[in-house]
Design a protein around this motif. Structure first.
Motif, PDB file in Angstrom:
ATOM      1  N   HIS A 188      35.773  38.531  53.308  1.00  0.00           N
ATOM      2  CA  HIS A 188      35.422  40.035  52.998  1.00  0.00           C
ATOM      3  C   HIS A 188      36.152  40.330  51.882  1.00  0.00           C
ATOM      4  O   HIS A 188      36.142  41.622  51.707  1.00  0.00           O
ATOM      5  N   GLY A 189      36.655  39.651  50.886  1.00  0.00           N
ATOM      6  CA  GLY A 189      37.227  40.056  49.720  1.00  0.00           C
ATOM      7  C   GLY A 189      38.823  40.757  49.984  1.00  0.00           C
ATOM      8  O   GLY A 189      39.190  40.641  51.163  1.00  0.00           O
ATOM      9  N   VAL A 190      39.392  40.894  48.657  1.00  0.00           N
ATOM     10  CA  VAL A 190      40.982  41.386  48.901  1.00  0.00           C
ATOM     11  C   VAL A 190      41.082  42.850  49.347  1.00  0.00           C
ATOM     12  O   VAL A 190      40.167  43.506  49.060  1.00  0.00           O
ATOM     13  N   GLY A 191      41.859  42.902  50.047  1.00  0.00           N
ATOM     14  CA  GLY A 191      42.128  44.117  50.554  1.00  0.00           C
ATOM     15  C   GLY A 191      41.884  44.411  52.050  1.00  0.00           C
ATOM     16  O   GLY A 191      42.184  45.187  52.803  1.00  0.00           O
ATOM     17  N   VAL A 192      40.895  43.271  52.575  1.00  0.00           N
ATOM     18  CA  VAL A 192      40.514  43.213  54.005  1.00  0.00           C
ATOM     19  C   VAL A 192      41.163  42.333  54.874  1.00  0.00           C
ATOM     20  O   VAL A 192      41.325  41.071  54.574  1.00  0.00           O
ATOM     21  N   ALA A 193      42.092  42.886  55.943  1.00  0.00           N
ATOM     22  CA  ALA A 193      42.843  42.241  56.630  1.00  0.00           C
ATOM     23  C   ALA A 193      41.937  41.225  57.912  1.00  0.00           C
ATOM     24  O   ALA A 193      42.739  40.229  58.067  1.00  0.00           O
ATOM     25  N   GLY A 194      41.051  41.730  58.293  1.00  0.00           N
ATOM     26  CA  GLY A 194      40.408  40.927  59.363  1.00  0.00           C
ATOM     27  C   GLY A 194      38.980  41.816  59.451  1.00  0.00           C
ATOM     28  O   GLY A 194      38.591  42.300  58.939  1.00  0.00           O
ATOM     29  N   LEU A 195      38.452  40.921  60.671  1.00  0.00           N
ATOM     30  CA  LEU A 195      37.181  41.597  61.019  1.00  0.00           C
ATOM     31  C   LEU A 195      36.813  41.881  62.617  1.00  0.00           C
ATOM     32  O   LEU A 195      37.840  41.456  63.473  1.00  0.00           O
ATOM     33  N   MET A 196      36.225  43.002  62.850  1.00  0.00           N
ATOM     34  CA  MET A 196      36.098  43.280  64.269  1.00  0.00           C
ATOM     35  C   MET A 196      34.515  42.762  64.489  1.00  0.00           C
ATOM     36  O   MET A 196      33.671  43.180  64.112  1.00  0.00           O
ATOM     37  N   GLY A 197      34.768  41.830  65.595  1.00  0.00           N
ATOM     38  CA  GLY A 197      33.515  40.904  65.713  1.00  0.00           C
ATOM     39  C   GLY A 197      32.746  41.427  66.879  1.00  0.00           C
ATOM     40  O   GLY A 197      32.938  42.278  67.635  1.00  0.00           O
TER      41      GLY A 197
END
Length: 348
Positions: A135-144
């Motif tokens: 998801h690119g630089v700056g995004v730590a993770g995702l809510m799935g």
């Protein structure tokens, strides 16, 4: 309310997870179509970016971070680079767990954090850590989807908002509170090893199963699905894409006479085409021969579709409701390379 008739528009992340109990505060909202219908809003996320997967603010161990909202990924997770940047202790991932996505298989580790998202506080939460940024630089993770699946999920990206509802005493389209004009389509909530929000679409009148994937910047069709619609994409790539896996996938563009979902039709639809899952291979126990992972979708209906519509994933009804807002449904512009602004922590 009556469904919107055929609407002609001009053509211009998986694994299952167990139930997670969350504390939440409920605010009742009355649906205008029926006095008894209430949409109990448990959370609202403010979306901070204007293109690509919707990004929201969160906290890990009290530190400000960004998370992408990703309906195409079955497990809420962190990215390896972010875990290392935050100094999180990592251990081996669960035995026998393999994760696949666009670009192939990825390394999986595990950590434990105090997580905050949209007002939810999840202390001591075990989280998977994946080895490849998607998801690119700056995004730590995702809510799935493991978290999102317990609510009706509204994407109101024109208002920079994602809302989580629990409908109470609502029947059918009473949950479509924003308009009397809408389209709808039945949803299939997936199998154990497939992305979980599945909908049938028509490419040149031929049925293709797509996953609603807010984590995909643009909608993409596999070459197999394009061929099912009688379209042979150019062999010359005009771009690249990537996802969970380490491999960058070449992308071309194809023109479909018609694309339709839920009665909404787009003529002369230009859509990206790629062999997204060609690197998703598994070697069965006792065999030296690899085979492709099964139950993968033929199309990703991405964040571009969600940004051009107001969308409700009504999980209780297994139904997709949506209203066209305007603008191109399929985004063919160059990838956005600039990350979202860095989180700011105010001095107390």
């Amino acid at each position: 309310m009556a469904p919107l008739g055929p609407n002609v528009l001009s053509g211009v992340g998986r694994f299952a997870a167990a139930w997670l109990c969350l504390p939440f505060v409920t605010a009742a909202m009355s649906g205008p179509a029926h006095a008894a219908c209430q949409l109990e809003q448990d959370a609202q996320f403010q979306v901070v970016n204007g293109r690509g997967p919707p990004v929201v603010r969160g906290k890990i161990d009290g530190k400000d971070v960004f998370f992408a909202i990703d309906t195409g990924d079955s497990i809420t997770s962190l990215e390896m680079a972010a875990a290392e940047r935050l100094g999180l202790p990592l251990v081996s991932g669960p035995a026998g767990l393999h994760m696949y996505g666009v670009g192939g298989e990825v390394q999986v580790r595990e950590t434990t954090v105090d997580l905050e998202l949209g007002g939810f506080k999840l202390p001591g939460k075990k989280m998977l850590v994946i080895g490849q940024s998607q998801h690119g630089v700056g995004v730590a993770g995702l809510m799935g989807w493991d978290l999102l699946q317990h609510w009706d999920v509204e994407f109101d990206l024109a208002d920079h908002a994602i809302r989580l509802f629990k409908p109470k005493d609502c029947k059918g389209d009473e949950v479509v509170y924003w308009s009397s004009a809408y389209s709808k389509a039945p949803l299939q909530l997936g199998s154990t090893y497939a992305p979980k929000v599945l909908v049938d679409v028509l490419l040149n009148g031929r049925k293709v199963q797509a996953t609603i994937d807010s984590g995909a910047t643009v909608s993409i069709v596999t070459r197999a699905a394009a061929g099912r619609g009688g379209v042979t994409p150019s062999a010359k790539a005009d771009g690249k894409t990537f996802g969970l896996g380490p491999t960058v996938i070449p992308v071309s563009t194809a023109v479909f006479d018609t694309f339709s979902v839920g009665g909404e039709e787009i003529q002369n639809a230009r859509i990206k085409v790629a062999d997204m899952f060609s690197k998703d291979l598994v070697t069965p126990t006792g065999s030296n021969l690899s085979r492709q992972v099964e139950d993968l979708p033929l199309m990703l209906l991405g964040a571009d579709f969600l940004r051009s519509h107001r969308v409700l994933i009504a999980t209780d009804q297994s139904t997709l409701y949506f209203t066209y807002n305007g603008g191109p449904v399929f985004d063919l512009s160059p990838p956005q390379v600039a990350p979202p602004p860095a989180p700011q922590t105010k001095d107390k």
